[in-house]
Every structure is written in structure tokens, then in C-alpha cells.
Design a protein around this motif. Structure first.
Motif, PDB file in Angstrom:
ATOM      1  N   ALA A 120      31.169 -33.697  29.159  1.00 27.49           N
ATOM      2  CA  ALA A 120      30.684 -35.059  28.912  1.00 27.49           C
ATOM      3  C   ALA A 120      29.159 -35.129  28.981  1.00 27.49           C
ATOM      4  O   ALA A 120      28.519 -35.818  28.166  1.00 27.49           O
ATOM      5  CB  ALA A 120      31.305 -36.012  29.929  1.00 27.49           C
ATOM      6  N   LEU A 121      28.573 -34.402  29.921  1.00 24.21           N
ATOM      7  CA  LEU A 121      27.108 -34.396  30.025  1.00 24.21           C
ATOM      8  C   LEU A 121      26.489 -33.768  28.784  1.00 24.21           C
ATOM      9  O   LEU A 121      25.450 -34.244  28.287  1.00 24.21           O
ATOM     10  CB  LEU A 121      26.684 -33.637  31.284  1.00 24.21           C
ATOM     11  N   ARG A 122      27.096 -32.730  28.253  1.00 22.79           N
ATOM     12  CA  ARG A 122      26.564 -32.128  27.020  1.00 22.79           C
ATOM     13  C   ARG A 122      26.580 -33.130  25.867  1.00 22.79           C
ATOM     14  O   ARG A 122      25.666 -33.134  25.029  1.00 22.79           O
ATOM     15  CB  ARG A 122      27.372 -30.891  26.647  1.00 22.79           C
ATOM     16  N   GLY A 157      37.947 -30.968  36.734  1.00 20.12           N
ATOM     17  CA  GLY A 157      37.119 -32.161  36.588  1.00 20.12           C
ATOM     18  C   GLY A 157      35.650 -31.838  36.415  1.00 20.12           C
ATOM     19  O   GLY A 157      34.928 -32.515  35.669  1.00 20.12           O
ATOM     20  N   LEU A 158      35.195 -30.798  37.090  1.00 20.69           N
ATOM     21  CA  LEU A 158      33.802 -30.365  36.955  1.00 20.69           C
ATOM     22  C   LEU A 158      33.528 -29.907  35.529  1.00 20.69           C
ATOM     23  O   LEU A 158      32.491 -30.254  34.934  1.00 20.69           O
ATOM     24  CB  LEU A 158      33.525 -29.250  37.953  1.00 20.69           C
ATOM     25  N   ALA A 159      34.438 -29.141  34.959  1.00 20.36           N
ATOM     26  CA  ALA A 159      34.264 -28.703  33.575  1.00 20.36           C
ATOM     27  C   ALA A 159      34.264 -29.893  32.615  1.00 20.36           C
ATOM     28  O   ALA A 159      33.434 -29.959  31.695  1.00 20.36           O
ATOM     29  CB  ALA A 159      35.363 -27.713  33.194  1.00 20.36           C
ATOM     30  N   GLN A 160      35.173 -30.829  32.822  1.00 17.69           N
ATOM     31  CA  GLN A 160      35.217 -32.013  31.958  1.00 17.69           C
ATOM     32  C   GLN A 160      33.920 -32.813  32.065  1.00 17.69           C
ATOM     33  O   GLN A 160      33.409 -33.336  31.063  1.00 17.69           O
ATOM     34  CB  GLN A 160      36.404 -32.887  32.340  1.00 17.69           C
ATOM     35  N   THR A 161      33.378 -32.905  33.269  1.00 15.73           N
ATOM     36  CA  THR A 161      32.118 -33.635  33.448  1.00 15.73           C
ATOM     37  C   THR A 161      30.975 -32.898  32.776  1.00 15.73           C
ATOM     38  O   THR A 161      30.077 -33.527  32.179  1.00 15.73           O
ATOM     39  CB  THR A 161      31.842 -33.832  34.944  1.00 15.73           C
ATOM     40  N   HIS A 218      40.874 -20.612  42.622  1.00 18.85           N
ATOM     41  CA  HIS A 218      39.732 -19.702  42.508  1.00 18.85           C
ATOM     42  C   HIS A 218      39.449 -19.358  41.040  1.00 18.85           C
ATOM     43  O   HIS A 218      38.288 -19.309  40.614  1.00 18.85           O
ATOM     44  CB  HIS A 218      40.001 -18.404  43.279  1.00 18.85           C
ATOM     45  N   ILE A 219      40.501 -19.106  40.289  1.00 20.92           N
ATOM     46  CA  ILE A 219      40.334 -18.756  38.874  1.00 20.92           C
ATOM     47  C   ILE A 219      39.729 -19.929  38.111  1.00 20.92           C
ATOM     48  O   ILE A 219      38.796 -19.757  37.309  1.00 20.92           O
ATOM     49  CB  ILE A 219      41.680 -18.336  38.271  1.00 20.92           C
ATOM     50  N   ALA A 220      40.234 -21.131  38.355  1.00 19.86           N
ATOM     51  CA  ALA A 220      39.686 -22.315  37.691  1.00 19.86           C
ATOM     52  C   ALA A 220      38.223 -22.514  38.050  1.00 19.86           C
ATOM     53  O   ALA A 220      37.388 -22.836  37.190  1.00 19.86           O
ATOM     54  CB  ALA A 220      40.508 -23.545  38.075  1.00 19.86           C
ATOM     55  N   LEU A 221      37.887 -22.319  39.320  1.00 15.37           N
ATOM     56  CA  LEU A 221      36.502 -22.515  39.755  1.00 15.37           C
ATOM     57  C   LEU A 221      35.580 -21.479  39.138  1.00 15.37           C
ATOM     58  O   LEU A 221      34.501 -21.810  38.628  1.00 15.37           O
ATOM     59  CB  LEU A 221      36.428 -22.465  41.278  1.00 15.37           C
ATOM     60  N   ALA A 222      35.959 -20.220  39.177  1.00 10.81           N
ATOM     61  CA  ALA A 222      35.093 -19.167  38.651  1.00 10.81           C
ATOM     62  C   ALA A 222      34.837 -19.344  37.165  1.00 10.81           C
ATOM     63  O   ALA A 222      33.697 -19.187  36.696  1.00 10.81           O
ATOM     64  CB  ALA A 222      35.710 -17.799  38.926  1.00 10.81           C
ATOM     65  N   THR A 223      35.874 -19.671  36.396  1.00  3.84           N
ATOM     66  CA  THR A 223      35.684 -19.829  34.954  1.00  3.84           C
ATOM     67  C   THR A 223      34.867 -21.078  34.640  1.00  3.84           C
ATOM     68  O   THR A 223      34.082 -21.084  33.685  1.00  3.84           O
ATOM     69  CB  THR A 223      37.035 -19.857  34.227  1.00  3.84           C
ATOM     70  N   THR A 224      34.992 -22.115  35.449  1.00  8.13           N
ATOM     71  CA  THR A 224      34.160 -23.306  35.258  1.00  8.13           C
ATOM     72  C   THR A 224      32.707 -23.017  35.577  1.00  8.13           C
ATOM     73  O   THR A 224      31.806 -23.371  34.798  1.00  8.13           O
ATOM     74  CB  THR A 224      34.672 -24.464  36.124  1.00  8.13           C
TER      75      THR A 224
END
Length: 204
Positions: free
Chosen positions: A110-112, A103-107, A156-162
Motif C-alpha cells: 500500500a505504501l508503494r 499485514g506488514l507486507a500488505q502495508t 518465521h517463514i512469513a516474516l523472513a520473506t516479508t
């Protein structure tokens, strides 16, 4: 197997980092494909009706997507410790962190759109601020909730790559959160991250 990839996608990178951590990256042929909501890539659309990467092409079987599903599938292909915990509270903690990271990556995407990619007369400042608020709230939540002593898992993998992608795109920074920053800086040194650097610009 073939992985349709994009060198500047946090979601595609997540799948590839996962493959490295699972020890099966050498079983993937990685093919870069440019995609965006305004740029149709017919090769990708032929496998994924959403027109997005990552997509995993499997010999003798249907293609699968998105990164969550690809990681779950890849976790069935190795004999090591599973990166998606199978039972108990550890499973839900891993999946919850993955969900927040996605969700953080999607946000961030969207901000970009509201600050860079959409034509300036069409940008909506109030919406951009709402996205910034979500990003800051997510950073604060992760700072408090992250179990940085837990064995490596998909969250952890999702967080680090985001987080790496957020920094790559100069989005609101997370480095005021000391514990999160220490964890991220250590994770970035892993061989899986070093083997999958972000590069390139989005084409619309």
C-alpha cells in the motif's frame, strides 16, 4: 502440482520457501505469472477470482489460495516435523507472527502505491505516513515479541520473506532493530531462501 508464482511477490515466495523447508519443493512445477490490480491475467483469474498469486493447482482437486492456505495444505504432505504447530500456545504464536508478517507486507504494498505506483497527482501523503507508522510499529513489536529460539515455523517463514521483500523494494528499513536484524541475516542464509531469490519489477 503447479504453483502459480511471481518472482517479486513476498506471498508467493513464502509458499515456495515453505515447500523447500518441508522438503517437498521438488513436487512443484513453478510457473511465473505477472499480476497486479491493474493488469488482468486471465490464467490466474481462471483459478483465483481475486486474480492473485500464489495459486496451487492440484491434480484431481480444486485450486487453492492464498499463501496461508497453501502452506497449511503443504504441511499435510510431508512426514517431517510440522511447520504449523498443531497444539497449544506454540500454534497461536506461530499464526500470530504469520498474521503480522502478512499485514506488514500488505502495508508495504500500500505504501508503494502512495509513493511510487499511483500517478503523482493522486497520491495521498497523509495516508502514506499512516502506512509508514504501521510499518515502524510492526518492526518494534516484532523486535520485542519474536521468539528467535523457537523451532522453525510458518510465522518465521512469513516474516523472513516479508522482510526480504521490504528491503528489496527499498521500503522503510528494519535494521535499526538489532535482534530482528541478527535473526533475519541468519535466516537469509538458509537454503530455502537462497533457492528463491526475489527479482523483477511490478507491471501495471
Amino acid at each position: 502440482m503447479i504453483l502459480y508464482y511471481q518472482t517479486h511477490s513476498p506471498f508467493a515466495r513464502k509458499a515456495l520457501v515453505f515447500a523447500h523447508e518441508a522438503g517437498i519443493a521438488d513436487r512443484l512445477e513453478v510457473i511465473h505469472h505477472e499480476t497486479s490490480p491493474t493488469l488482468r491475467n486471465d490464467r490466474v483469474y481462471a483459478e483465483n477470482p481475486l486474480g492473485k498469486v500464489p495459486v496451487l493447482l492440484r491434480p484431481g482437486a480444486s485450486a487453492i489460495f492464498d499463501s496461508d492456505v497453501i502452506c497449511a495444505y503443504l504441511d499435510t504432505l510431508h512426514e517431517g516435523r510440522k511447520l504449523l504447530p498443531r497444539d497449544g500456545e506454540t500454534r497461536w504464536q506461530a499464526l500470530r507472527l504469520q498474521s503480522v508478517a502478512q499485514g506488514l507486507a500488505q502495508t508495504g504494498i500500500a505504501l508503494r502505491w502512495e509513493t511510487e505506483r499511483r500517478p503523482e497527482p493522486l497520491r495521498y501523503g497523509a495516508l502514506a505516513q499512516g502506512y509508514r507508522d504501521k510499518i515502524e510499529a510492526s518492526y518494534d513489536w516484532i523486535e520485542g515479541a519474536l521468539d528467535d529460539e523457537a523451532p522453525l515455523h510458518v510465522g518465521h517463514i512469513a516474516l523472513a520473506t516479508t522482510l526480504s521483500w521490504m528491503a528489496f523494494r527499498h521500503l522503510p528499513p528494519f535494521r535499526a532493530r538489532a535482534r530482528l536484524t541478527r535473526w533475519f541475516e541468519a535466516f537469509e542464509k538458509r537454503a530455502s531462501m537462497q533457492a528463491t531469490p526475489l527479482s523483477g519489477d511490478t507491471h501495471d
